[in-house]
Scaffold this motif. Structure first.
Motif, PDB file in Angstrom:
ATOM      1  N   SER A 167      89.838  56.984  51.241  1.00 42.60           N
ATOM      2  CA  SER A 167      89.131  56.458  52.415  1.00 42.60           C
ATOM      3  C   SER A 167      87.626  56.589  52.242  1.00 42.60           C
ATOM      4  CB  SER A 167      89.564  57.210  53.672  1.00 42.60           C
ATOM      5  OG  SER A 167      90.951  57.056  53.893  1.00 42.60           O
ATOM      6  N   ALA A 168      86.904  55.538  52.605  1.00 39.89           N
ATOM      7  CA  ALA A 168      85.466  55.501  52.380  1.00 39.89           C
ATOM      8  C   ALA A 168      84.737  56.637  53.087  1.00 39.89           C
ATOM      9  CB  ALA A 168      84.902  54.153  52.828  1.00 39.89           C
ATOM     10  N   ASP A 169      85.135  56.969  54.327  1.00 37.34           N
ATOM     11  CA  ASP A 169      84.424  58.035  55.040  1.00 37.34           C
ATOM     12  C   ASP A 169      84.657  59.391  54.395  1.00 37.34           C
ATOM     13  OD1 ASP A 169      87.096  58.022  55.791  1.00 37.34           O
ATOM     14  OD2 ASP A 169      86.703  58.493  57.895  1.00 37.34           O
ATOM     15  N   LEU A 170      85.865  59.616  53.861  1.00 39.80           N
ATOM     16  CA  LEU A 170      86.144  60.884  53.186  1.00 39.80           C
ATOM     17  C   LEU A 170      85.456  60.940  51.818  1.00 39.80           C
ATOM     18  CD1 LEU A 170      89.918  61.512  53.991  1.00 39.80           C
ATOM     19  CD2 LEU A 170      87.881  62.124  55.312  1.00 39.80           C
ATOM     20  N   VAL A 171      85.366  59.799  51.158  1.00 42.67           N
ATOM     21  CA  VAL A 171      84.643  59.749  49.872  1.00 42.67           C
ATOM     22  C   VAL A 171      83.192  60.178  50.083  1.00 42.67           C
ATOM     23  CG1 VAL A 171      83.742  58.226  48.075  1.00 42.67           C
ATOM     24  CG2 VAL A 171      86.112  58.001  48.815  1.00 42.67           C
ATOM     25  N   ARG A 200      94.882  64.153  57.417  1.00 38.05           N
ATOM     26  CA  ARG A 200      94.535  62.979  56.596  1.00 38.05           C
ATOM     27  C   ARG A 200      93.909  63.400  55.274  1.00 38.05           C
ATOM     28  NH1 ARG A 200      90.189  58.707  56.613  1.00 38.05           N
ATOM     29  NH2 ARG A 200      89.056  59.901  58.180  1.00 38.05           N
ATOM     30  N   PHE A 201      93.040  64.394  55.306  1.00 39.62           N
ATOM     31  CA  PHE A 201      92.400  64.859  54.080  1.00 39.62           C
ATOM     32  C   PHE A 201      93.445  65.392  53.099  1.00 39.62           C
ATOM     33  CE2 PHE A 201      90.017  67.505  51.223  1.00 39.62           C
ATOM     34  CZ  PHE A 201      88.766  66.913  51.132  1.00 39.62           C
ATOM     35  N   ARG A 202      94.372  66.179  53.610  1.00 37.59           N
ATOM     36  CA  ARG A 202      95.404  66.747  52.735  1.00 37.59           C
ATOM     37  C   ARG A 202      96.293  65.649  52.145  1.00 37.59           C
ATOM     38  NH1 ARG A 202      97.602  71.880  52.491  1.00 37.59           N
ATOM     39  NH2 ARG A 202      96.700  72.478  54.504  1.00 37.59           N
ATOM     40  N   SER A 203      96.583  64.622  52.945  1.00 40.15           N
ATOM     41  CA  SER A 203      97.451  63.553  52.455  1.00 40.15           C
ATOM     42  C   SER A 203      96.787  62.763  51.328  1.00 40.15           C
ATOM     43  CB  SER A 203      97.841  62.616  53.600  1.00 40.15           C
ATOM     44  OG  SER A 203      96.740  61.813  54.000  1.00 40.15           O
ATOM     45  N   GLU A 204      95.440  62.704  51.323  1.00 33.99           N
ATOM     46  CA  GLU A 204      94.737  61.916  50.316  1.00 33.99           C
ATOM     47  C   GLU A 204      94.321  62.718  49.094  1.00 33.99           C
ATOM     48  OE1 GLU A 204      91.778  59.143  51.498  1.00 33.99           O
ATOM     49  OE2 GLU A 204      92.699  58.742  53.451  1.00 33.99           O
ATOM     50  N   THR A 205      94.213  64.026  49.225  1.00 34.08           N
ATOM     51  CA  THR A 205      93.754  64.843  48.089  1.00 34.08           C
ATOM     52  C   THR A 205      94.786  65.856  47.606  1.00 34.08           C
ATOM     53  OG1 THR A 205      92.778  66.590  49.461  1.00 34.08           O
ATOM     54  CG2 THR A 205      91.376  64.681  48.938  1.00 34.08           C
ATOM     55  N   GLY A 206      95.745  66.176  48.447  1.00 27.09           N
ATOM     56  CA  GLY A 206      96.715  67.212  48.104  1.00 27.09           C
ATOM     57  C   GLY A 206      96.262  68.610  48.463  1.00 27.09           C
ATOM     58  N   THR A 262      85.323  59.425  38.447  1.00 30.96           N
ATOM     59  CA  THR A 262      86.084  58.189  38.562  1.00 30.96           C
ATOM     60  C   THR A 262      86.363  57.982  40.049  1.00 30.96           C
ATOM     61  OG1 THR A 262      88.363  59.063  38.526  1.00 30.96           O
ATOM     62  CG2 THR A 262      87.250  58.800  36.397  1.00 30.96           C
ATOM     63  N   ALA A 263      87.036  56.904  40.383  1.00 34.26           N
ATOM     64  CA  ALA A 263      87.382  56.671  41.783  1.00 34.26           C
ATOM     65  C   ALA A 263      88.337  57.735  42.298  1.00 34.26           C
ATOM     66  CB  ALA A 263      87.999  55.280  41.937  1.00 34.26           C
ATOM     67  N   ASP A 264      89.069  58.389  41.405  1.00 34.32           N
ATOM     68  CA  ASP A 264      90.119  59.329  41.806  1.00 34.32           C
ATOM     69  C   ASP A 264      89.708  60.794  41.780  1.00 34.32           C
ATOM     70  OD1 ASP A 264      91.950  57.197  42.093  1.00 34.32           O
ATOM     71  OD2 ASP A 264      92.354  57.235  39.945  1.00 34.32           O
ATOM     72  N   GLY A 265      88.574  61.113  41.133  1.00 31.25           N
ATOM     73  CA  GLY A 265      88.231  62.525  41.039  1.00 31.25           C
ATOM     74  C   GLY A 265      86.942  62.758  40.278  1.00 31.25           C
ATOM     75  N   THR A 266      86.596  64.047  40.198  1.00 32.06           N
ATOM     76  CA  THR A 266      85.432  64.497  39.444  1.00 32.06           C
ATOM     77  C   THR A 266      85.875  65.598  38.489  1.00 32.06           C
ATOM     78  OG1 THR A 266      83.796  63.938  41.132  1.00 32.06           O
ATOM     79  CG2 THR A 266      83.218  65.685  39.607  1.00 32.06           C
ATOM     80  N   TRP A 267      85.498  65.458  37.234  1.00 33.07           N
ATOM     81  CA  TRP A 267      85.855  66.423  36.198  1.00 33.07           C
ATOM     82  C   TRP A 267      84.575  67.040  35.655  1.00 33.07           C
ATOM     83  CZ3 TRP A 267      88.458  62.200  37.489  1.00 33.07           C
ATOM     84  CH2 TRP A 267      89.850  62.284  37.609  1.00 33.07           C
ATOM     85  N   THR A 268      84.474  68.354  35.712  1.00 31.07           N
ATOM     86  CA  THR A 268      83.336  69.069  35.141  1.00 31.07           C
ATOM     87  C   THR A 268      83.756  69.603  33.784  1.00 31.07           C
ATOM     88  OG1 THR A 268      82.485  69.663  37.320  1.00 31.07           O
ATOM     89  CG2 THR A 268      81.728  70.982  35.452  1.00 31.07           C
ATOM     90  N   VAL A 269      82.996  69.263  32.757  1.00 27.07           N
ATOM     91  CA  VAL A 269      83.364  69.604  31.379  1.00 27.07           C
ATOM     92  C   VAL A 269      82.396  70.658  30.861  1.00 27.07           C
ATOM     93  CG1 VAL A 269      83.940  68.684  29.103  1.00 27.07           C
ATOM     94  CG2 VAL A 269      84.095  67.201  31.133  1.00 27.07           C
ATOM     95  N   PRO A 270      82.824  71.922  30.788  1.00 24.19           N
ATOM     96  CA  PRO A 270      81.943  72.984  30.293  1.00 24.19           C
ATOM     97  C   PRO A 270      81.612  72.795  28.816  1.00 24.19           C
ATOM     98  CG  PRO A 270      83.842  73.883  31.490  1.00 24.19           C
ATOM     99  CD  PRO A 270      84.130  72.443  31.213  1.00 24.19           C
ATOM    100  N   PRO A 271      80.651  73.557  28.307  1.00 26.39           N
ATOM    101  CA  PRO A 271      80.328  73.470  26.881  1.00 26.39           C
ATOM    102  C   PRO A 271      81.549  73.741  26.006  1.00 26.39           C
ATOM    103  CG  PRO A 271      78.689  74.772  28.040  1.00 26.39           C
ATOM    104  CD  PRO A 271      79.796  74.531  29.012  1.00 26.39           C
ATOM    105  N   GLU A 272      81.608  73.032  24.889  1.00 26.14           N
ATOM    106  CA  GLU A 272      82.673  73.218  23.899  1.00 26.14           C
ATOM    107  C   GLU A 272      84.048  72.857  24.437  1.00 26.14           C
ATOM    108  OE1 GLU A 272      82.255  76.844  21.501  1.00 26.14           O
ATOM    109  OE2 GLU A 272      80.295  77.116  22.429  1.00 26.14           O
TER     110      GLU A 272
END
Length: 260
Positions: A153-157, A190-196, A51-61
């Protein structure tokens, strides 16, 4: 219902629509959104949900809860899914962001039963009871930490998406800061402020997430080497700390859960 497009049944007057879908290897469901909330269960294979906010990896089951009207993309790696599409009013407790959860045996069997229903299944008796119990079991699930945040931010994305596609243990904060034409200190702040997270912590987690699909076809030793770990033991320790389960859990072949 099996391999039925949601659009064909979305107007049916049921709060929950169960649909099972089989996908060819490597299939990508490009960016889209649903009016309904979605419970997306990967009965086989691995899914990667963006999604615009993150990436989720879904393992089997495991499964991912996707909020209604959330624009997302799903990469299917040998996946057969069992989904529930749910009217938002029926699940006011649904999380506001995507959430990966475990799927214990009872929930799995309920899903397998529900996808055999017709779109206009009975609102009384067994079918109604199965649907009600499904929602009860989903509400009881605890979130699993198989995700990383994506900055705004687009450059960090760009940096983050590139890294997720091809994790490199040799990448440094200095190199990333140079690509954004800022000092390392300003970049890190800046990276920490946008991602935690700090960039180094974020990259370490992204590398571990990248291991999940690799473990489908490679050994723990091979994956640890490809991702730049000093040894399989170091990789196993890091993976277990991050996700609460050893990587061998995903490298080992398991009975196909669709076969009972």
């Amino acid at each position: 219902m099996k391999n039925v497009p949601l659009a064909d049944v979305d107007a049916v007057g049921r709060a929950v629509l169960p649909i099972g879908t089989d996908y060819p290897p490597g299939h990508v469901l490009d960016w889209h959104e649903h009016r309904r909330a979605q419970f997306l269960y990967g009965a086989t294979g691995v899914m990667v949900v963006d999604t615009a906010d993150g990436t989720w990896t879904v393992p089997p089951e495991r499964a991912v809860l996707i909020p209604a009207a959330t624009r997302h993309r799903v990469r299917m790696l040998g996946v057969s899914t069992r989904s529930l599409y749910i009217e938002p009013d029926a699940v006011p407790w649904w999380p506001g962001t995507c959430t990966v959860v475990d799927v214990p045996p009872l929930l799995r069997e309920l899903l397998l039963a529900a996808v055999e229903f017709e779109a206009d299944y009975s609102l009384a008796g067994r079918e109604a009871s199965v649907v009600a119990l499904l929602l009860y079991e989903i509400a009881a699930r605890t979130p699993l930490p198989f995700h990383v945040g994506i900055p705004a931010s687009a450059d960090l994305v760009t940096l983050c998406r590139e890294y997720l596609a091809d994790p490199d243990a040799g990448v440094t904060n200095t190199a990333w800061a140079a690509r954004t034409a800022t000092s390392e200190r300003a970049f890190t702040r800046r990276f920490r402020s946008e991602t935690g997270d700090s960039p180094a912590v974020w990259r370490a987690r992204a590398r571990l997430l990248a291991a999940v699909p690799l473990l489908r076809t490679a050994s723990v030793s091979e994956v640890s080497g490809r991702l730049g770990y000093a040894s399989p033991a170091a990789f196993t320790a890091a993976f277990s700390r991050a996700f609460g389960t050893p990587p061998s859990r995903f490298a080992t072949s398991h009975r196909n859960p669709l076969q009972g």
